[in-house]
Design an enzyme around this catalytic site. Sequence first.
Site, PDB file in Angstrom:
ATOM      1  N   ASP A   1       1.196  -7.746   2.258  1.00 51.42           N
ATOM      2  CA  ASP A   1       1.296  -6.304   2.013  1.00 51.42           C
ATOM      3  C   ASP A   1       2.757  -5.866   1.871  1.00 51.42           C
ATOM      4  O   ASP A   1       3.330  -5.259   2.772  1.00 51.42           O
ATOM      5  CB  ASP A   1       0.610  -5.549   3.152  1.00 51.42           C
ATOM      6  CG  ASP A   1       0.352  -4.080   2.830  1.00 51.42           C
ATOM      7  OD1 ASP A   1       0.884  -3.597   1.809  1.00 51.42           O
ATOM      8  OD2 ASP A   1      -0.366  -3.427   3.591  1.00 51.42           O
TER       9      ASP A   1
ATOM     10  N   HIS B   1       0.819  -1.217   0.000  1.00 54.69           N
ATOM     11  CA  HIS B   1       0.000   0.000   0.000  1.00 54.69           C
ATOM     12  C   HIS B   1       0.848   1.260   0.000  1.00 54.69           C
ATOM     13  O   HIS B   1       0.381   2.324  -0.402  1.00 54.69           O
ATOM     14  CB  HIS B   1      -1.025  -0.015   1.157  1.00 54.69           C
ATOM     15  CG  HIS B   1      -0.483   0.260   2.525  1.00 54.69           C
ATOM     16  ND1 HIS B   1      -0.225  -0.733   3.442  1.00 54.69           N
ATOM     17  CD2 HIS B   1      -0.207   1.422   3.159  1.00 54.69           C
ATOM     18  CE1 HIS B   1       0.193  -0.197   4.578  1.00 54.69           C
ATOM     19  NE2 HIS B   1       0.219   1.112   4.430  1.00 54.69           N
TER      20      HIS B   1
ATOM     21  N   SER C   1       3.926   2.203   8.514  1.00 52.82           N
ATOM     22  CA  SER C   1       3.695   1.288   7.398  1.00 52.82           C
ATOM     23  C   SER C   1       5.001   1.069   6.653  1.00 52.82           C
ATOM     24  O   SER C   1       5.667   2.021   6.252  1.00 52.82           O
ATOM     25  CB  SER C   1       2.656   1.871   6.439  1.00 52.82           C
ATOM     26  OG  SER C   1       1.385   1.872   7.022  1.00 52.82           O
TER      27      SER C   1
END
Length: 713
Positions: A219, A84, A648
């Site tokens: 991810d 992402h 992230s």
Amino acid sequence: MIKRNILIASAFFSFSLGIAQQYGGMWIPTELNEKEMKDLGMKISAKDIFNTQKPSIKDAVVQFNGGCTAEIISPKGLLLTNHHCGYGQIQAHSTVQNDLLSNGFWAKNMETELPNPGVTVDFIVDIKEVTNQILEGTDKLQDQDLAKKIANNIEIYKNSQKTESYQSITVKPMYYGNKYYAYVIETYKDVRLVGAPPQSIGKFGSDTDNWVWPRHTGDFSMFRIYADKNNKPAEYSKDNVPYVPKHYLPVSIKDKTENDFTFVFGFPGKTTEYLPAIAVEKIMTEIDPARIAVRDVALKTLDEKMRTDDATRIKYASKYASVANYWKKWIGEVEGLKKSNAVQKKVMYEGSLVSKNHEVKATLDQLNKLYNDQAPFALNNAYYTEVVRNAESFALANMYSTHIASVESGKMDEKGLVAFKKKLTSFYKDYSAELDSKVTAKLLALYANKTAPQFLPEGFDKYKNEAQNIISFEEMSKNSVITGRNQVNGAALNGDIEKAFSNQDKLIKTIKKDPVYQLFMTIKDTYMKTADPQYTSLQAKIDVLQKTYMAQQMSTDKDRKFFPDANSTLRVTYGKVKGSTPRDAVSYDYQTHLAGVIEKYVPGDYEFDVPQKLIDLYNKKDYGMYKDKSGDVPVGFTATNHTTGGNSGSPALDAHGNLVGLNFDRQWEGTMSDINYDPRFSRNIMVDTKYILFIIDKFADSKWLIDEMKIVK
């Protein structure tokens, strides 16, 4: 109002104080809580994590494109971050004919890696506390005079430091301006896409599973840093070579067990751990619910179209994910604040501070009054800012409004004009005026119905009917220049932007008469008159008092070791691999496996489809060295590391500093950890390195990338 349930809060407060300090915290890497880290199981030293005299782990950790974190995992500058985080770059290389989002991308060699103009990675070269220099001469200053003096001191400090042409210095306040730290940053500008799994792996579970555990999302995406022949930062060039790092992370494929020590190293964005109880109450009961309501309408409208039209799905994929991310986070945050009795914990903590230092009471009394005075303006601010962000017609109108003001004040130069046109081109590339018309019409109705009358333009009641808005706003949009459905200077702004800007005087006059622009300006002008000045003025007073309150907490609570709130600077958080029991009769294990992916698999589904090759690998049990003691491939795991947005892509490391996972999310029940870390519920979610390597090796047939890495077995 705050319910002062002393008995409940007292019991909870004592529980939390005993445990939260063991696991919570986002520590400046030059000021690590090393003893506690070692007590929890760390085998390396603080100097192995951050050292300016010799290579250390900090030399392998970068801020990716100004937002996420990434880490170097090979001696050839191979970079790992979240799927992402790289989503915008993957999308930029995608077309309907060559859909890298759906199909994935794997370079076969360095020559086929894809450039990404504008993408940067930042290394932190050094960190120094500079509080005395920045606060010199500020003792008797307030408000604008204080801000001006601090800004001037920062510039004096930065100008006094010697840096290379590719380096910069930023000075950041900590503890609400009670301390200041200087960061020397080195920026690399040639970053190329190396590999990304299809979104059916990289985004598996999509919005349904976002912020949720158990999680089965791969991810991750891979990039590579390139440098000039001297290994220094350089603009993109075919002559650049892979960057040779001072340090890269060995990748561990050892099995994990509960209570293993882990730490996460990255750039957390923003936390507010030291707010007073009244502020937390307002967030929980007013601000978050308003934001959620706006995004709920926008997301449902986008989703209806994206599910039925591939072109729209590709065009809006990144935007939808961005909007949905914090929508779901805020929902979890509200529930978590309630469940963890966050307000009551704050009330009890404030009581304990007052009992030790009576000056704290006066500060808290003032803060309570200011927050209550600000409440109606803060609520309108929440609705207004979210509507303008999510109604793209209004977002465009707002951009043009700023541009026109700059032109008319004589502040717009050629460089600014070029930047503005570039920004517009990027916006229109992924914009559907027809879809936006429907979203904006619905948000108009929400704003008209939810906003207090004193904050609305005269006659705004006519926008309360959603169905009527859809008809009337579609007509406005069709006649609008800024939506690109009408032309100016013989061109559409979403087509030939240079021609549309060829006569800027005519362009500005046309925009000012534009129906969408005029409607937006009516809303904006009313907001700027009735809410923004009051909201901003009261917030400035709150900020001054929050600085005082923070200083009082630190000077009064001698038993607590304080860490500064996150502010996108490099931090270390640590904890243990752990499952959780977030609700009655619900218990989560700390690890998920490939079998769970197959259990969730729904053929052809938008969120839970998986590639046939992954199914084949599962059926054949072709796992190679990537299975664990269960015989399955581990996919994700949770731990008690205190993370937030910006983490992230952060590396999750073991006691020896080896990469064991890639941070990408938090458990929904613990998303309130930005405001109130609770060790019972707060869990960060990571992709297991075994799954990452399994996908690269077995699924993508890209063993050449595995061969670059140092694998710890």
